[in-house]
Each structure stands twice: as structure tokens, then as C-alpha cells.
Design a protein around this motif. Sequence first.
Motif, short mmCIF file in Angstrom:
data_model
loop_
_atom_site.label_atom_id
_atom_site.label_comp_id
_atom_site.label_asym_id
_atom_site.label_seq_id
_atom_site.Cartn_x
_atom_site.Cartn_y
_atom_site.Cartn_z
N GLN A 172 0.91 32.03 24.75
CA GLN A 172 0.93 31.96 25.89
C GLN A 172 1.00 33.12 26.60
O GLN A 172 0.23 33.32 27.65
CB GLN A 172 2.20 31.22 26.30
N ALA A 173 1.59 34.39 25.87
CA ALA A 173 1.54 35.69 26.35
C ALA A 173 0.15 36.03 26.54
O ALA A 173 -0.36 36.99 27.30
CB ALA A 173 2.17 36.56 25.70
N ALA A 174 -0.78 35.70 25.44
CA ALA A 174 -2.22 36.22 25.42
C ALA A 174 -3.00 35.61 26.46
O ALA A 174 -3.88 36.17 27.14
CB ALA A 174 -2.73 35.66 24.12
N LEU A 175 -2.65 34.28 26.82
CA LEU A 175 -3.36 33.71 27.77
C LEU A 175 -3.24 34.29 29.05
O LEU A 175 -3.94 34.44 29.99
CB LEU A 175 -2.93 32.20 27.96
N THR B 16 -4.56 39.07 19.37
CA THR B 16 -4.30 40.22 18.42
C THR B 16 -3.60 41.09 18.84
O THR B 16 -2.42 41.83 18.23
CB THR B 16 -5.55 40.78 17.86
N VAL B 17 -3.62 41.78 20.10
CA VAL B 17 -2.88 42.90 20.74
C VAL B 17 -1.28 42.28 20.86
O VAL B 17 -0.46 43.29 20.49
CB VAL B 17 -3.51 43.17 22.01
N GLU B 18 -1.25 41.13 21.53
CA GLU B 18 0.11 40.52 21.82
C GLU B 18 0.79 40.38 20.38
O GLU B 18 2.04 40.61 20.23
CB GLU B 18 0.06 39.34 22.23
N GLU B 19 0.32 40.02 19.24
CA GLU B 19 0.75 39.74 18.09
C GLU B 19 1.25 40.80 17.43
O GLU B 19 2.55 41.03 16.75
CB GLU B 19 -0.16 38.92 17.17
#
Length: 298
Positions: free
Chosen positions: A277-280, A263-266
Motif C-alpha cells: 500500500q505504501a508503494a501504491l 522495491t524502494v519501499e521494501e
Amino acid sequence: MPASGKYQYLIRRGVCSSVWQANGECMEFQLKKRYDFDDLLALMAFLRSENGCPWDRAQTHASVRSNFLEETYEAVEALDENDPVHLCEELGDVLLQVVFHARMEEETGRFGMLDVVDGLCRKLVERHPHVFGQRGATTPEQALQSWDEVKKRARGQQTQADALESVSHALPAAMRSAKVWRKATKNEPAPPKTADLLAEAHKGLDKLAQALAQSSTEQTARLSIAHATGFALFSLCTFASSVGVEAEQALTDACDAYIRTYTVEENRVPGAASPSQAALAALREQEPVLQARPDGFQ
């Protein structure tokens, strides 16, 4: 007021326990300000009767099997939320499933809810010889050992492999893996070294990489990767168990954290090509946060 005519319905004790008048018709369940367990049994019997609910009457063990699982998970979620009000409601939903299935069996004449309660009480007495018998147990560990020994005898388990096989196949895989491993190592003179288990987990990941590189056909690749993935996951579960971590809960927490991170990355980069992938990657770098439990709900 006794029930009569087409509204007559006899529950286990041979009489309709509660009757009331509505629109001049005799009904088989009495509305109250507060109900007890007998009312629940009478209500379930009425709902399954000719004059009850068509949906309730049509259900079978198989048709509501998933309901049982869903309600159990929702009760566990209420436990995790530390919400007594929600927990009270969800425990009631789990109890409904127990009463529902027991009522189906009572209609066949095989057993009923009273048999379930009787069997449970007998089991609790038998599994506590340190309370109701001559065996002593002064620590929780001794009491658990006593319970397990009685359980193995009751189930006719002759070997440790029998005990492993007895672990329910319906458990979530990570939970089942941890329980199988604990039973497998329980009676060994020395527990496996944590470093060795971590090394096995690394070997599992190496085996997975080899499966990805070596498989020649799609079917062979799928089988090899599935086998290697299963071994890697099982190895991680054994490692987690050895350090006192519940793999099932750890994975649940990671899943929740990933959703928050996603949610933060989006929101940080709207329209990004691969927030997954960034969230991972962001999740990997996060520090664990200790969750405090509210007073009075430990």
C-alpha cells in the motif's frame, strides 16, 4: 547426394533440397554458415518428419498456442527495450511459430507456407488501391481509410457494429477496449468530449462504490463488483484513447513503476507490515519520466 531408404523425405517441391553425410548416414538437412528462408522451411519439415524431433512431431496447433502468445509478447518487449539484437532474435522466434503452424497445415494438405505468403501478398496489394489501383491517397490518414474500407468489404461488414465485433477477442482487454472505441467513434461527425469521457470514468468508480455497499450475498456482490469494475475500466480506456494514450501501454508502464517503487519501499523500511500500500501511495505521487530512445532505433 539423393536421400534414400528410411531417410528419404520429400518436401513441397518433390525433392529433398539439402542432404549431408554424418557418421556414414544420410541426413536431410545441411548445416551452413548462413541460412535462408528455404532452409527454414526444409528444417521445419525435417524436424516434423519421422527422423526428426519427437517433441516437434508431437505438437498440434492447440499445444503450442501459448508459445505463439509468449513469443509475440517477448518480441514486443524487445521493441520496448530498443535493443536491435534482442529484437532480431525475438522476431525469429515469432517467425518460427508461423512456420510451425503452416507446416502442420501443409501435412494435412489444406495449405502451406507458400500459400500463407501468397495470401499475404495478395492482401497487401488489395489493401493498397492507392498504390496499385486508381484511388488516390496523399496522407497517412487517407491511406488508412482506404485500407479500412477494403478490409470491411473483404470481410462482408455491413454495419459499424460488424466492425466492432470483428476486433479480435484474443487481444488484451485494454487494447481491445481502445480499438473497439476507436471504431465506434470513427465515423461520427464530432468526437466525444474528453471531459464527458472522464466524467463517465468517475461515474464508473461511483458505481463500483455502490456495488461494494449494496450487494447482499457473496454471489451477487461478485457479479455486481465485476460489472462495475468492467465498466470503470472500459470508461478509463475510452478516456485514454480520446487523449492519445494507449491504455495497455500506460498500464504496463504503471506496473513496471510499481515494482520499482515497491522495491524502494521494501528496502526503506525492512519488515514493514504493508509495503504494497505504501508503494501504491508513492506511485500515485510520482512525476512521469520521459524515456529517451537510442539513436538509430526509432
